[in-house]
Design an enzyme around this catalytic site. Structure first.
Site, short mmCIF file in Angstrom:
data_model
loop_
_atom_site.label_atom_id
_atom_site.label_comp_id
_atom_site.label_asym_id
_atom_site.label_seq_id
_atom_site.Cartn_x
_atom_site.Cartn_y
_atom_site.Cartn_z
N GLY A 192 56.12 77.04 12.21
CA GLY A 192 55.68 76.60 13.54
C GLY A 192 55.56 75.08 13.59
O GLY A 192 55.03 74.48 12.66
N ALA A 211 55.52 58.39 8.07
CA ALA A 211 54.70 57.81 6.99
C ALA A 211 55.37 58.03 5.63
O ALA A 211 55.41 57.12 4.80
CB ALA A 211 53.32 58.47 6.99
N ARG A 255 62.79 79.48 11.32
CA ARG A 255 62.33 80.54 10.41
C ARG A 255 63.59 80.99 9.67
O ARG A 255 64.65 81.17 10.29
CB ARG A 255 61.74 81.71 11.17
N GLY A 263 53.17 75.53 7.27
CA GLY A 263 51.98 76.38 7.13
C GLY A 263 52.09 77.30 5.94
O GLY A 263 52.88 77.05 5.01
N ASP A 264 51.34 78.40 5.96
CA ASP A 264 51.26 79.24 4.76
C ASP A 264 52.60 79.88 4.38
O ASP A 264 52.91 80.00 3.20
CB ASP A 264 50.14 80.27 4.89
N THR A 297 50.09 72.69 10.75
CA THR A 297 50.00 73.88 11.60
C THR A 297 48.82 73.73 12.53
O THR A 297 47.76 73.27 12.11
CB THR A 297 49.85 75.17 10.77
N ASP A 302 47.08 76.04 13.59
CA ASP A 302 46.08 77.10 13.36
C ASP A 302 44.96 76.70 12.41
O ASP A 302 43.90 77.34 12.41
CB ASP A 302 46.78 78.35 12.80
N ASP A 310 44.66 77.27 9.35
CA ASP A 310 44.30 78.39 8.46
C ASP A 310 44.78 78.21 7.03
O ASP A 310 45.12 79.18 6.36
CB ASP A 310 44.86 79.70 9.05
N ARG A 361 46.62 82.49 15.44
CA ARG A 361 47.15 83.58 14.61
C ARG A 361 46.05 84.58 14.28
O ARG A 361 45.60 85.27 15.16
CB ARG A 361 47.85 83.03 13.38
P1 ADP Z 1 54.51 78.73 8.73
O1 ADP Z 1 54.96 77.86 7.59
O2 ADP Z 1 54.20 77.95 9.96
O3 ADP Z 1 53.42 79.70 8.31
P2 ADP Z 1 56.44 80.97 8.68
O4 ADP Z 1 55.43 81.98 8.26
O5 ADP Z 1 57.44 81.34 9.71
O6 ADP Z 1 55.77 79.62 9.20
O7 ADP Z 1 57.23 80.53 7.36
C1 ADP Z 1 58.25 79.55 7.41
C2 ADP Z 1 59.38 79.96 6.51
O8 ADP Z 1 58.92 80.02 5.16
C3 ADP Z 1 59.96 81.33 6.75
O9 ADP Z 1 60.89 81.35 7.80
C4 ADP Z 1 60.62 81.64 5.42
O10 ADP Z 1 61.88 81.00 5.33
C5 ADP Z 1 59.68 80.97 4.42
N1 ADP Z 1 58.79 81.98 3.83
C6 ADP Z 1 57.76 82.61 4.43
N2 ADP Z 1 57.20 83.52 3.59
C7 ADP Z 1 57.93 83.48 2.44
C8 ADP Z 1 57.88 84.16 1.19
N3 ADP Z 1 56.98 85.12 0.95
N4 ADP Z 1 58.78 83.82 0.24
C9 ADP Z 1 59.71 82.87 0.47
N5 ADP Z 1 59.81 82.18 1.63
C10 ADP Z 1 58.94 82.46 2.60
#
Ligand code: ADP
Length: 322
Positions: free
Chosen positions: A11, A22, A72, A102-103, A126, A128, A130, A172
């Site tokens: 996101g 930076a 994604r 993010g996570d 992010t 959120d 979180d 979220r």
């Molecule tokens: P955010 O980083 O904002 O939480 P997402 O959850 O969509 O967003 O994660 C971003 C990208 O990180 C995903 O599209 C995927 O490519 C990668 N990703 C997410 N979870 C995993 C995982 N368990 N293992 C490997 N890559 C991951």
């Protein structure tokens, strides 16, 4: 270390551009070449990689979104999918990689750091908030201020029409945005996933308020993974109390727009810290800010451990809405 890369993933969040800027400036100050990877992990797999010079990051500090683009990438979630990403980094001699996200991004970063010898540093970006290991993530303050502006505007119409309003904010599975925007906006009620609530309980609070002096109220609702739940809550309140209400779902409005000063400063600090961490040979960490200081948290902890809401803020809120 001579060459590093940077990408934004998942996101988007206001302040990502300030962070890219930076990092580019900090890298150049250390005489490093810095490559921008377009569209997150998807672009890394496809080799969408280009050198970032000073000009590439001029006049972006105030822009929301991310000039590198984001995506994604389901492919990146498998070892097979990550192989071409690692090859692309090696082909260009990139020895360190900064991940702003993010996570999910950090789950991917954790896997990547186990599979290749490239230095990996995460930066929390992010709305959120979180992410374990930082008091605030980049974009959170801008999202809270966006939600606050909406709550203030809605209060004008709630007062004029003597009406109950539900304002649904993002987050979220967490109530960080709801808690801070709710406190700042003086919300009468706050519904967040961390504190179980029932519609009966909400109705008895509202009934008490409306029997007293209140003629209008604002209930801030955290979306809790399923946007639109406020419509159900509003309907049940109407059925139980006969109270007419309106629902406003802020949705993606909160993700865009110019970052606040707080987000830009945080983004600057963490962008510089990420470059310094790579140069110092750190890998597999996220740089965050805790108690005003740069903090390093193992990437795995950032998504395995749960970040708790600030207890003092929760207590304060209870007191203020009595
Ligand atoms: P955010 O980083 O904002 O939480 P997402 O959850 O969509 O967003 O994660 C971003 C990208 O990180 C995903 O599209 C995927 O490519 C990668 N990703 C997410 N979870 C995993 C995982 N368990 N293992 C490997 N890559 C991951």
């Amino acid at each position: 270390m001579k060459r590093i890369g940077i990408l934004t993933s998942g996101g988007d969040a206001p302040g990502m551009n300030a962070c890219i800027r930076a990092a580019v400036r900090a890298a150049r100050a250390q005489e490093l070449e810095i490559f921008g990877i377009r569209r997150g992990y998807a672009g890394l797999i496809r080799g969408e990689i280009g050198l970032l010079d000073r000009k590439a990051v001029a006049n972006i500090i105030h822009q929301g979104g991310t000039t590198l683009g984001t995506a994604r990438s389901p492919e990146f979630m498998t070892g097979e999918g990550r192989t071409p990403a690692i090859e692309n980094l090696e082909k260009r001699g990139i020895e360190g990689l900064i991940l702003i996200g993010g996570d999910g991004t950090f789950r991917g970063g954790t896997a990547l750091s186990q599979e290749c010898g490239i230095g990996i540093i995460g930066v929390p970006g992010t709305i959120d908030n979180d992410i374990y290991g930082t008091d605030y993530s980049i974009g959170f303050d801008s999202a809270v201020n966006c939600a606050l502006e909406a709550i203030d505007r809605i209060r004008d119409t709630a007062l004029s029409h003597e009406r109950l309003f539900f304002v649904e904010v993002m987050g979220r599975h967490t109530g960080f945005i709801a808690l801070e925007s709710g406190i700042a906006g003086g919300a009468e009620e706050l519904l967040i996933p961390e504190i179980p609530f029932s519609v009966d309980e909400l109705c008895s609070h509202l009934e008490r308020s409306f029997k007293g002096e209140k003629k209008s109220a604002i209930v801030v609702v955290a979306e809790s993974g399923q946007p639109g739940d406020s419509f159900r809550i509003a309907r049940e309140v109407r059925e139980k109390l006969g109270l007419d209400s309106r629902v406003c779902i802020l949705g993606h409005l909160q993700r865009g727009g110019s970052p606040t000063a707080r987000d830009r400063v945080l983004a600057g600090k963490l962008g510089v810290a990420a470059v310094r961490a790579l140069v110092a040979g750190k890998s597999g960490y996220m740089v965050g800010e805790m108690n005003w200081r740069v903090a390093y948290t193992p990437l795995r902890d950032t998504w395995e451990k749960k970040k708790e809401l600030n207890v003092e803020l929760l207590e304060m809120r209870m007191l203020l809405c009595e």
